[in-house]
Design an enzyme around this catalytic site. Sequence first.
Site, PDB file in Angstrom:
ATOM      1  CG  ASP A  59      -9.483 -10.556   4.027  1.00 60.83           C
ATOM      2  OD1 ASP A  59      -9.708  -8.919   4.176  1.00 60.83           O
ATOM      3  OD2 ASP A  59      -8.941 -10.714   3.482  1.00 60.83           O
ATOM      4  CG  HIS A  90      -7.198  -8.701   0.319  1.00 65.91           C
ATOM      5  ND1 HIS A  90      -7.651  -9.470   1.680  1.00 65.91           N
ATOM      6  CD2 HIS A  90      -6.282  -8.041   0.404  1.00 65.91           C
ATOM      7  CE1 HIS A  90      -6.637  -8.116   2.060  1.00 65.91           C
ATOM      8  NE2 HIS A  90      -5.710  -8.106   1.389  1.00 65.91           N
TER       9      HIS A  90
HETATM   10  P1  NAX Z   1       6.264  -2.513   2.179  1.00 65.76           P
HETATM   11  O1  NAX Z   1       6.230  -1.656   1.165  1.00 65.76           O
HETATM   12  O2  NAX Z   1       6.561  -2.573   3.778  1.00 65.76           O
HETATM   13  O3  NAX Z   1       6.885  -3.793   1.808  1.00 65.76           O
HETATM   14  C1  NAX Z   1       7.320  -4.278   0.648  1.00 65.76           C
HETATM   15  C2  NAX Z   1       8.451  -4.721  -0.034  1.00 65.76           C
HETATM   16  O4  NAX Z   1       7.973  -5.686  -0.856  1.00 65.76           O
HETATM   17  C3  NAX Z   1       9.461  -3.263   0.003  1.00 65.76           C
HETATM   18  O5  NAX Z   1      10.490  -3.449   0.825  1.00 65.76           O
HETATM   19  C4  NAX Z   1       9.590  -3.543  -1.536  1.00 65.76           C
HETATM   20  O6  NAX Z   1      10.758  -2.786  -1.813  1.00 65.76           O
HETATM   21  C5  NAX Z   1       9.284  -5.188  -2.181  1.00 65.76           C
HETATM   22  N1  NAX Z   1       9.635  -4.799  -3.408  1.00 65.76           N
HETATM   23  C6  NAX Z   1       8.935  -4.027  -3.908  1.00 65.76           C
HETATM   24  N2  NAX Z   1       8.765  -4.859  -5.432  1.00 65.76           N
HETATM   25  C7  NAX Z   1       9.252  -6.032  -5.160  1.00 65.76           C
HETATM   26  C8  NAX Z   1       9.970  -7.223  -6.501  1.00 65.76           C
HETATM   27  N3  NAX Z   1       9.532  -7.327  -7.745  1.00 65.76           N
HETATM   28  N4  NAX Z   1      10.217  -8.114  -5.595  1.00 65.76           N
HETATM   29  C9  NAX Z   1      10.502  -8.635  -4.478  1.00 65.76           C
HETATM   30  N5  NAX Z   1      10.248  -7.491  -3.983  1.00 65.76           N
HETATM   31  C10 NAX Z   1       9.530  -6.500  -3.886  1.00 65.76           C
HETATM   32  O7  NAX Z   1       4.777  -3.468   2.849  1.00 65.76           O
HETATM   33  P2  NAX Z   1       4.424  -4.491   3.333  1.00 65.76           P
HETATM   34  O8  NAX Z   1       3.183  -3.615   4.284  1.00 65.76           O
HETATM   35  O9  NAX Z   1       5.069  -5.122   3.911  1.00 65.76           O
HETATM   36  O10 NAX Z   1       3.138  -5.057   2.196  1.00 65.76           O
HETATM   37  C11 NAX Z   1       3.157  -5.885   1.349  1.00 65.76           C
HETATM   38  C12 NAX Z   1       2.058  -6.716   0.453  1.00 65.76           C
HETATM   39  O11 NAX Z   1       1.300  -7.391   1.906  1.00 65.76           O
HETATM   40  C13 NAX Z   1       0.996  -4.985   0.352  1.00 65.76           C
HETATM   41  O12 NAX Z   1       1.092  -4.997  -1.085  1.00 65.76           O
HETATM   42  C14 NAX Z   1       0.028  -4.786   0.221  1.00 65.76           C
HETATM   43  O13 NAX Z   1      -1.189  -4.541   0.203  1.00 65.76           O
HETATM   44  C15 NAX Z   1      -0.164  -6.239   0.464  1.00 65.76           C
HETATM   45  N6  NAX Z   1      -0.843  -7.028   1.790  1.00 65.76           N
HETATM   46  C16 NAX Z   1      -1.977  -8.200   1.366  1.00 65.76           C
HETATM   47  C17 NAX Z   1      -2.788  -8.784   2.543  1.00 65.76           C
HETATM   48  C18 NAX Z   1      -3.878  -9.634   2.357  1.00 65.76           C
HETATM   49  O14 NAX Z   1      -4.797  -9.911   3.871  1.00 65.76           O
HETATM   50  N7  NAX Z   1      -3.463 -10.391   1.167  1.00 65.76           N
HETATM   51  C19 NAX Z   1      -2.577  -7.749   3.768  1.00 65.76           C
HETATM   52  C20 NAX Z   1      -2.097  -6.679   4.166  1.00 65.76           C
HETATM   53  C21 NAX Z   1      -1.117  -6.182   3.140  1.00 65.76           C
HETATM   54  O15 NAX Z   1      -2.063  -5.222   3.136  1.00 65.76           O
END
Ligand code: NAX
Length: 335
Positions: free
Chosen positions: A161, A189
């Site tokens: 952000d 966020h």
């Molecule tokens: P993806 O869905 O591409 O990847 C997430 C991965 O996490 C998947 O491979 C899934 O199997 C794995 N996962 C799920 N539960 C798990 C667990 N208990 N232990 C280990 N791995 C696990 O998502 P992606 O685009 O990479 O985003 C990941 C996260 O970042 C989401 O929650 C998203 O909302 C968050 N974000 C946060 C941002 C921030 O500024 N704080 C910005 C970017 C993003 O939106």
Amino acid sequence: MNMAEPIRVLVTGAAGQIAYSLLFSIAKGDVFGRDQPISLLLLDIAPMLPVLEGVVMELQDCALPLLREVIPTDKEEVAFKDLDAAILVGSMPRREGMERKDLLKANVAIFKCQGAALDKYAKKNVKVLVVGNPANTNCLIAAMSAPSIPKENFSCLTRLDHNRARAQVAMRCGVPATHVKNVIIWGNHSSTQYPDVHHCKVNKGGSDLACFDAVKDDEWLKGEFISTVQLRGAAVIKARKLSSAMSAAKAICDHMRDIWSGTLEGEYISMGVFSSGNPYGIPENLVYSFPVQIKDKSWKIVDGLAINDFSRQKMDATASELIEERDTAVDFLSA
Ligand code: NAX
């Protein structure tokens, strides 16, 4: 040449799309330094292990000099062992029709377990960055579940952000993003975050100007600029049909590099940290995004910034949302 001992760095959600952009930068030395060898621990859930295998092969094929070891796993006792840094990206994504509360509940369960695993297996000086959403509250839960690790070692990502705000001002002024400093993201966020430019400086024509003087459009700065930053994540999803990943990975690198090596003299950045003892009257026991400076791997909230009524109201609104999120999460924890 005497090389340092490898540090142990965990990335969770390692088979996901953010990790795919992130791991290369970490492995090649952008975050922890160009002479710091790294052991990478990659955690994902069991069904994703075959995909993770592919990520491991690609990392090996990069033939990077600093990457000593890559360990893919779905086991917390392996992933969290003796960590120096943990980047918690993996979380339960919001599915269609899912209520916000259900999402929170699923993530409270994940971050409670991962906090407990940090407590049990990681080094006590581990630095933990929470990215998975809702990032602020997940970070709070992880820290609460790791009582033997100092709360100051936990932070959540609002640097994306921050970078978005910086880039918007830079584009408006026709200067590189590096000529814009000290924007602030206050709070959650989420779309209630408050991107604040009252203390931001823009280097234009060789001198530092107050952002309002450089932009010369107060209406834009107090309206469209704020909503653009607040809603940027949704705009990227609409366009890409996927959420921000390249820019999220860059922001994670910026955040962790600053924790490791410190912020630049005279500059501050935004990150979500514990609100306890903050100088801006934000309620205690929240993970709230503040302007911070970092030195010797310790952050300090920038003190003494004047806050006008416009800012106050927005800082309080995002705090209210965080209080509600925390209280719901704590109810789930104790249930
Ligand atoms: P993806 O869905 O591409 O990847 C997430 C991965 O996490 C998947 O491979 C899934 O199997 C794995 N996962 C799920 N539960 C798990 C667990 N208990 N232990 C280990 N791995 C696990 O998502 P992606 O685009 O990479 O985003 C990941 C996260 O970042 C989401 O929650 C998203 O909302 C968050 N974000 C946060 C941002 C921030 O500024 N704080 C910005 C970017 C993003 O939106």
